[in-house]
Enzyme design. Structure first.
Site, mmCIF file in Angstrom:
data_model
loop_
_atom_site.group_PDB
_atom_site.id
_atom_site.type_symbol
_atom_site.label_atom_id
_atom_site.label_comp_id
_atom_site.label_asym_id
_atom_site.label_seq_id
_atom_site.Cartn_x
_atom_site.Cartn_y
_atom_site.Cartn_z
ATOM 1 N N GLY A 168 0.795 -1.223 0.000
ATOM 2 C CA GLY A 168 0.000 0.000 0.000
ATOM 3 C C GLY A 168 0.825 1.269 0.000
ATOM 4 C CG HIS A 169 4.079 3.823 1.931
ATOM 5 N ND1 HIS A 169 5.362 4.216 1.670
ATOM 6 C CD2 HIS A 169 3.484 4.875 2.531
ATOM 7 C CE1 HIS A 169 5.560 5.443 2.112
ATOM 8 N NE2 HIS A 169 4.425 5.865 2.647
ATOM 9 C CG PHE A 170 3.116 5.311 -2.452
ATOM 10 C CD1 PHE A 170 1.985 5.787 -1.809
ATOM 11 C CD2 PHE A 170 4.347 5.842 -2.114
ATOM 12 C CE1 PHE A 170 2.094 6.809 -0.866
ATOM 13 C CE2 PHE A 170 4.458 6.854 -1.175
ATOM 14 C CZ PHE A 170 3.335 7.343 -0.556
ATOM 15 C CB VAL A 204 8.554 4.959 -1.029
ATOM 16 C CG1 VAL A 204 9.447 5.787 -0.113
ATOM 17 C CG2 VAL A 204 8.687 5.424 -2.467
#
EC number: 4.2.1.59
Length: 142
Positions: A48-50, A55
């Site tokens: 989810g990041h990203f 990252v």
């Protein structure tokens, strides 16, 4: 003194997916430590990041530094078997992205101790380039 993952797990209580120190290369109990986090695409947070540009979250970089600081403190005879708690962060500066394939070099120096509380100056680098630097406040509990 160097530590592998088994020795690290004997000192701090963190476990997958939240154990963020893979090895410790240098350790002076109560004074300083140097360790590493191998950042792979398999890290849970990259989902989810990203999704399109993975990252490592800056707060997790700081958490990795805090875990290394806990290893340095809890290696002291008087703190063995205890838990180190995060007390705060000062002067945090993020300098570069940390992405899959990076090896995050973690360094912390304990600069002040007053009883079970203190401050560590910390820096994380990738290939010699600063990723994050900060001061970490901590307290050792029971």
């Amino acid at each position: 003194m160097a530590l592998g993952i088994k020795e690290i797990q004997e000192i701090i209580p963190h476990r997958y997916p939240f154990l963020l120190v893979d090895k410790v290369e240098e350790l002076e109990p109560g004074k300083r430590a140097v360790g590493y986090k191998n950042v792979t695409m398999n890290e849970y947070f990259f989902q989810g990041h990203f999704p399109e540009e993975p990252v490592m979250p800056g707060v997790l970089q700081i958490e990795a530094l805090a875990q290394l600081g806990a290893i340095a403190l809890l290696s002291m005879d008087e703190f063995k078997g205890k838990i180190a708690y995060f007390g705060g962060i000062n002067k945090a500066k993020f300098r570069r992205k940390v992405v899959p394939g990076d090896v995050l070099k973690l360094e912390i120096e304990i600069v002040k101790m007053k009883g079970p509380a203190g401050i560590g100056k910390a820096i994380a680098t990738v290939d010699g380039e600063k990723a994050v630097e900060c001061e970490i406040m901590f307290a050792v509990g029971k």
